[in-house]
Design an enzyme around this catalytic site. Structure first.
Site, short mmCIF file in Angstrom:
data_model
loop_
_atom_site.label_atom_id
_atom_site.label_comp_id
_atom_site.label_asym_id
_atom_site.label_seq_id
_atom_site.Cartn_x
_atom_site.Cartn_y
_atom_site.Cartn_z
N ASP A 102 -16.54 -19.00 -14.44
CA ASP A 102 -16.08 -17.80 -13.73
C ASP A 102 -17.27 -16.90 -13.41
OD1 ASP A 102 -13.53 -18.72 -14.17
OD2 ASP A 102 -13.24 -17.50 -15.98
N1 URA Z 1 -12.77 -20.93 -19.30
C1 URA Z 1 -12.66 -19.73 -18.71
O1 URA Z 1 -11.68 -19.03 -18.91
N2 URA Z 1 -13.66 -19.33 -17.91
C2 URA Z 1 -14.77 -20.06 -17.67
O2 URA Z 1 -15.65 -19.62 -16.94
C3 URA Z 1 -14.86 -21.31 -18.30
C4 URA Z 1 -13.85 -21.73 -19.10
#
Ligand code: URA
Length: 244
Positions: A102
């Site tokens: 993310d």
């Molecule tokens: N899980 C998440 O919630 N975000 C990420 O960036 C990676 C795994």
């Protein structure tokens, strides 16, 4: 392959600079000074040197980036900086991130132009273990840790409408962070959208900071600052390909 492409792939310089370097006799092919930068070479068998240094051939490129928050895990983006923008000194043609973190997640991201490896690592059947360091808004109980480990309903559905539970995971409580938040190291074997954040949400918590610290044999070490990257070692590439 053309000599100038081979040299450009080794970051020797721009095509224009390379033309000049070759003219000045700095590049040798099998011991003989190269005459022109556009000659064709057999990159797998010819011995190419630049300023006396042997340049080894590598078809694919593999980098481990310590992704900062605020950059997107994509090759292009209309408004935000991408992870490829951070590979400043590299020829980024063909490179892409293996999976996504993310925008606000930090940590280990593999970037490569080896499409077969990306496909293998992301295939649901072969997903490698990934460990995340999750800093939590509220304290977590041993019971909630057990729920995370056993498999949870995070809102996904099977084809028949039943809950598509998460696979068994491993969770370990670490030391509290500087703000006093509890830190949990969660290892998962899948890669669903926002999976880690949704898993903690499913046990009534909230992730306030998330960092990926390992992926299969790849580990994020303290000597790689946020925003920096390094090429993978030969051993890491071998282990990744072997699915270790
Ligand atoms: N899980 C998440 O919630 N975000 C990420 O960036 C990676 C795994």
């Amino acid at each position: 392959m053309r000599l100038d492409k081979f040299l450009a792939d080794h970051n020797i310089g721009s095509r224009k600079q390379i033309k000049e370097y070759v003219k000045n006799g700095r590049c040798r092919i099998n011991g003989e000074p190269a005459q022109k930068s556009d000659v064709h070479i057999d990159e797998e068998n010819d011995e190419i040197t630049f300023d006396g240094k042997l340049l080894s051939y590598s078809r694919f490129h593999y980098f481990l980036l310590n992704k900062p928050a605020g950059v997107v895990s994509a090759t292009t983006d209309g408004s935000s900086r991408t992870v490829l923008d951070l590979l400043k000194d590299e020829n980024i043609r063909g490179l892409s991130p293996c999976g996504r973190l993310d925008i606000d997640t930090e940590g280990l991201l593999l970037i490569t132009d080896d499409g077969v490896l990306i496909h293998e690592l992301l295939s649901p059947r072969k997903h490698v273990d990934k460990t995340y360091e999750a800093h939590l808004k509220s304290d977590i109980s041993e019971e909630e840790i057990k729920l995370l480990e056993e498999g949870l309903d995070i809102g996904d559905k099977n084809d028949d409408g039943s809950p598509f539970l998460t696979l068994p995971a491993h969770a370990r409580i670490g030391e509290r962070d500087e703000e006093g938040n509890m830190v949990v190291y969660l290892s998962i074997h899948e890669g669903r959208f926002h999976q880690v954040k949704r898993m903690f949400e499913a046990v009534g918590n909230e992730v306030v900071f998330l960092k990926r610290v390992s992926m299969g044999p790849l580990k994020l070490t303290d000597d790689l600052s946020v925003g920096d990257y390094r090429p993978l070692t030969k051993e890491e590439i071998t282990l990744l390909k072997a699915g270790k």
